[in-house]
Design a protein around this motif. Sequence first.
Motif, PDB file in Angstrom:
ATOM      1  N   VAL A  28      52.044  78.107  96.927  1.00 24.11           N
ATOM      2  CA  VAL A  28      51.561  79.502  95.827  1.00 24.11           C
ATOM      3  C   VAL A  28      52.114  79.921  95.224  1.00 24.11           C
ATOM      4  CG1 VAL A  28      50.539  81.749  97.534  1.00 24.11           C
ATOM      5  CG2 VAL A  28      51.391  79.740  98.690  1.00 24.11           C
ATOM      6  N   SER A  31      50.840  78.430  92.487  1.00 20.97           N
ATOM      7  CA  SER A  31      49.496  78.180  91.953  1.00 20.97           C
ATOM      8  C   SER A  31      49.065  79.588  91.081  1.00 20.97           C
ATOM      9  CB  SER A  31      48.794  78.292  93.239  1.00 20.97           C
ATOM     10  OG  SER A  31      49.163  79.163  94.155  1.00 20.97           O
ATOM     11  N   ARG A 118      48.386  81.635 104.899  1.00 15.18           N
ATOM     12  CA  ARG A 118      48.557  81.033 102.610  1.00 15.18           C
ATOM     13  C   ARG A 118      47.448  82.689 101.775  1.00 15.18           C
ATOM     14  NH1 ARG A 118      48.577  76.608  99.695  1.00 15.18           N
ATOM     15  NH2 ARG A 118      47.773  76.267  97.415  1.00 15.18           N
ATOM     16  N   ILE A 122      49.332  84.672  99.033  1.00 16.19           N
ATOM     17  CA  ILE A 122      48.955  85.166  97.893  1.00 16.19           C
ATOM     18  C   ILE A 122      48.454  86.374  97.460  1.00 16.19           C
ATOM     19  CG2 ILE A 122      46.282  84.574  96.660  1.00 16.19           C
ATOM     20  CD1 ILE A 122      46.378  81.739  97.796  1.00 16.19           C
TER      21      ILE A 122
END
Length: 405
Positions: A28, A31, A118, A122
């Motif tokens: 995460v 990303s 997840r 984020i």
Amino acid sequence: MTAVDLPAVPRVLIAESDPASRELLEQVVSSLRCDARVDSCGEGRQALDLLAQNSYDLVIADWELPGVNGLSILRGLRQQSRTPALPFILVSRRNDSASVREVLPLAPTAYLTKPLDRENLIQRLQGLLLGTVEEATNDAPVPAPGLSLSAFLERRRNVSEGAPLMTDVQVAVKRALNPGGLDLKLLEEELRTDPQVTAVLIAAANSAAQHQGGGRVQTVAQALHHLGAGQSMNLILGLTLKRCARLSVPCLADYAERYWELSLHTAEYARTMARLLDLEQERCYCAGLLHRLGDLALLRCLEEWKQAGGELDEPEEVGNSLERYGAGFGSALRTRWRLPLELRELIAAVYSLGGGVYSREALVMNMAAQMAHLPAYEGLEELARGRTARLLKIGLPELTRLRRK
């Protein structure tokens, strides 16, 4: 946000004993910021060694780390004199109220329970890695040589962090905790008088609503319900870590107290009048509470200026700055935080009705502001003869009853 807009390359420490959770956290972070420098470990002593050797912008640690647990690491960091505090996300399997009470005094940026989600990760990391790491970890802005106070305030207007906290949010969260978890109704009652908390929760809830296709959120109760207990608590506690979260310069704190009291009086009059006229009470209350948000945000920036070594002639320069920049700070904040247009229109009605057709709620806000500014037991007769009272069809008897409540 373009690459040019990104804050400086962040350095992140992930201390997580579970390989799967550690891998998820690494994924995460990467990303969101492919340029982030990430150090990972699975043991508490190793985490302490890395902290001693490096300067981090964000720490994510598991409470149940072997050796030295994540809570102990957080406690050690909070005992250091770093200002503002290092952003720290504590991860744990514990979701009981006793554990939350133990964590609260240490003010983690977020407290996330396992299994990790997840999407939630984020959301929590976006602000830290894409927009606020630099703000949260740097010292207060230092006035450049020759930079005037006016130029400093012009620069800060569109990037200010909002108003100072006017209530003790950690105490409020503790009071709202019970054996079953966080009581959102009680939390609303504890925090509804704080303009900064109100604005941040409404802004966050609307951002989430836009992402999920929900409706517009315009009150604290709606925001708490939409965000849920965990996200609401994380947002609220995160505010305490911001620079100048509470004002310490006496002159500025006095100004803030006066503006806050004026906001509260306006909000209470608005709610009572809305109830009398069978209108939306809580939205009127929020509009009244938020109408001095810009003045409070400006006072926070004046404290930044003062603490960074800038000269401030009290109280003349403070008063001039409020008169010149207060409204602009408020407008910039309400726009940047994307507060609902309907709420912004009610806030605008506090100051002026302008021309055109007015909603009854807008008239209530304008009348509430006039009531809040009246000296005790004076001016009611003139107010009853005024345009707003006539449009609302409220006479001296009703205004007198309002003033007595």
